[in-house]
Design an enzyme around this catalytic site. Structure first.
Site, short mmCIF file in Angstrom:
data_model
loop_
_atom_site.label_atom_id
_atom_site.label_comp_id
_atom_site.label_asym_id
_atom_site.label_seq_id
_atom_site.Cartn_x
_atom_site.Cartn_y
_atom_site.Cartn_z
N ASP A 208 48.52 -12.52 -73.36
CA ASP A 208 48.37 -11.33 -74.18
C ASP A 208 47.84 -10.22 -73.26
O ASP A 208 47.45 -10.50 -72.12
CB ASP A 208 47.41 -11.62 -75.33
N ASP B 285 45.63 -6.98 -74.48
CA ASP B 285 44.32 -6.48 -74.87
C ASP B 285 43.31 -7.62 -74.97
O ASP B 285 43.54 -8.62 -75.66
CB ASP B 285 44.40 -5.74 -76.21
N ASP C 204 43.16 -13.69 -77.03
CA ASP C 204 41.80 -13.61 -77.57
C ASP C 204 41.74 -13.85 -79.06
O ASP C 204 40.67 -14.19 -79.59
CB ASP C 204 41.20 -12.23 -77.27
#
Length: 599
Positions: free
Chosen positions: A152, A154, A437
């Site tokens: 990912d 961010d 995250d």
């Protein structure tokens, strides 16, 4: 005494001094310890070590005499303080069958002995061994078997400073006032760092922010309405006389039931703070409002910050201010590619934003590191919706109209779906390790439905590790566990004097629990624990990730043939035959000599 002796020694003290039924089969070593039932006052041998012993044979206690220290009662000793000790060598002989046995003195002697044991076995700095750069394993993972690494963007490839949370909060607060016409008085509230923690639940109808454990129970002392804690008695009334939150309210696969929302990503921290201050404003000014409307308005205001591109604009205008550890990202990607690994990126962020950040962290040729790049993927729908096709973007980020029948290196693709991704790449199963995250949006589907390996990025590990490494935490937690074991074993003493002693211990235990919680966060404690139980967040972390770490930079500490092994912690019905070490990867040493003492 060395640290590795701590666990077995406390276990042995519990077993020998306790009231539990002894094992059916015991070694001669243990039987030799069970011929008498006595306790002698501890004496110092001049080297700071205790010679005091407690020996008890529950089977034949009535025929033997009891020797116990004349330890003074612990009336007002504060949390973390030892009760007064008896003078060394002062003992009194009491018959176990006598009705005049001073149970109060007996219990406090046990308390004092355990207190001395904890004090002497936990030297300062004993737990300053945890390294926040460690990768922790929930499942066995061999990097030698991983050929493809996915990321990912961010809070995975790009970590952001806390300044970003303040900017999101302030802008969303302005939207509430200007767009939704909320009272100007809300403007006086500022962002409150460290007030909330990731993984909290929000009762939409009651307007309550709270921490729930893995068994759906609310942790007492962690329920907030606005900025004020809700008393436990009121919480019980609000939830029908129980701290339990029914499964159907929180069982949504992506963390949102019909009445309760779980905040799982770091971007949700400003939203929780805005909910708290908005609730606080209405309550403190005695303004009637519907918590459901407030929740929807705040969620929409936070969403506008992202949809209107404010966050992207701030970061792109000052990359140095917002992006952290870019050099680590570069080092990780370079190392993986150098070792022949294939890389891909799947992110919900737009290409212009990702490009700006990756150029800052990695360089102009960042796309050369990746075999496939997908932006605006619309996760989690990307992982379970097989409808949206891939669209290619040109070098300026403009959509192209050609049909996508392959995913080429160096190209940028938008939207699409995982089913088409798997068909075009053939990247399936445990050969793939994907990092993200958000436990639900990034990892859950990949783990449960597609069989990829998953790695969770949990930046909070750095703070939690610092707390766990402190002497205060070590002393508090060890004594809390010892005191809990003492309560468990001595609860069969039910005469009035003993009950009063046990109530004092229970009160101290509650104080210790609160103190330990407050070391992490005064309002909500650790994101991983609700005292002894895992949190709801922690349970999902274990379920949806094979490994977890503070940042992808942790990969730099391991070679690419390394195998991560989860610790085999004992189940409740299992004996702790192996000392559970402090950190994943530490050597686990068996204590075969001590096994006879462990119950």
């Amino acid at each position: 005494m060395s640290l590795k002796k701590l666990g077995p020694t406390i276990s042995r003290a519990f077993c020998n001094n306790g009231n539990r039924t002894p094992p059916l089969a015991r070694s001669s070593k243990v039987n030799g310890l069970s011929t008498r039932c006595n306790v002698t006052g501890s004496q110092n041998n001049g080297k700071g070590q205790n010679n005091g012993k407690a020996q008890c044979d529950e089977q034949s206690c009535g025929s033997n005499s009891l020797t116990t220290s004349l330890a003074p009662h612990r009336h007002e000793a504060g949390v973390g303080q030892r009760a007064p000790q008896a003078a060394p060598g002062v003992t009194r002989r009491l018959s176990c069958t006598s009705t005049s046995v001073d149970q109060k003195t007996y219990l406090w002697s046990r308390y004092n002995e355990m207190r001395r044991l904890v004090r002497d076995l936990i030297p300062p700095g004993v737990c300053n061994l945890l390294n926040s750069a460690t990768i922790y394993a929930n499942n066995e993972v061999s990097l030698a078997e991983v050929d493809i690494y996915g990321f990912d963007y961010d809070y995975t490839l790009a970590l952001y400073s806390n300044t970003l949370n303040t900017m999101i909060f302030n802008t969303a607060k302005d939207f509430l006032i200007e767009h939704f016409k909320y009272p100007e008085g809300i403007q006086k509230y500022n962002y409150i760092p460290n007030f909330v923690a990731r993984g909290l639940h929000y009762d939409i109808q009651k307007g309550l922010l709270m921490k729930i454990d893995a068994f759906h129970y609310i942790q007492p002392g962690t329920v907030y309405r606005g900025l004020s804690a809700v008393p436990d008695e009121e919480v019980l009334q609000l939830f029908g006389g129980t701290h339990h939150v029914p499964l159907h309210q929180v069982s949504g696969f992506y963390g949102k039931g019909p009445k309760v929302k779980q905040f799982m990503d770091i971007f949700s921290l400003p939203e929780m703070i805005l909910l708290a201050v908005a609730n606080d404003f209405f309550i403190s000014n005695d303004i009637e409002y519907d918590p459901v409307h407030l929740y929807k308005d705040v969620s929409e205001a936070i969403g506008m910050v992202h949809i209107k591109g404010y966050m992207y604009k701030w970061i792109m205008e000052d990359l140095e201010k917002y992006i952290l550890r870019g050099e680590e990202t570069h080092a990780v990607l370079h190392r993986l590619v150098t070792n022949g690994k294939k890389l891909f990126l799947i992110t919900n962020s737009p290409f212009s934003f990702v490009d700006k950040g990756m150029v800052y962290m990695v360089g102009k040729n960042w796309r050369d590191f990746f075999d496939v790049i997908i932006v605006q993927a619309d996760k989690p729908n990307f992982f379970n919706d097989g409808v949206k096709p891939f669209r290619r973007l040109d070098s300026n980020g403009n959509l192209q109209w050609d049909k996508i029948d392959r995913l080429d290196k160096g190209q940028i693709y938008k939207q699409g779906n995982l089913f088409e991704f798997l068909r075009l790449t053939g990247w399936r199963g445990s050969r793939v390790l994907y990092f993200g995250d958000h436990l639900y949006s990034d990892l859950a589907d990949l783990m449960l439905r597609h069989g990829w390996r998953t790695g969770a990025i949990v930046p909070e590990l750095e703070h939690e590790t610092k707390v766990v490494n402190t002497d205060q935490y070590t002393q508090n937690l060890t004594w809390l566990q010892a005191l809990t074991g003492l309560l468990e074993r001595m609860q069969t003493h039910r005469d009035p004097e003993s009950k009063r002693v046990l109530q004092e211990w229970l009160k101290e235990r509650e104080e210790l629990k609160a103190m330990t919680k407050n070391l992490f966060n005064p309002q909500f404690g650790s994101i991983f624990r609700t005292c002894h139980n895992p949190t709801y967040f922690s349970r999902r972390l274990c379920r949806f990730s094979d490994v977890y770490m503070a940042s992808i930079g942790c990969l730099l500490n391991y070679d690419l043939a390394y195998t991560f092994y989860p610790r085999r912690t004992p189940l409740q019905h299992e004996a702790p035959l192996w000392m559970d070490q402090l950190c994943t990867g530490c050597m686990k040493t068996p204590f075969l000599e001590e096994m006879a003492y462990i119950r």
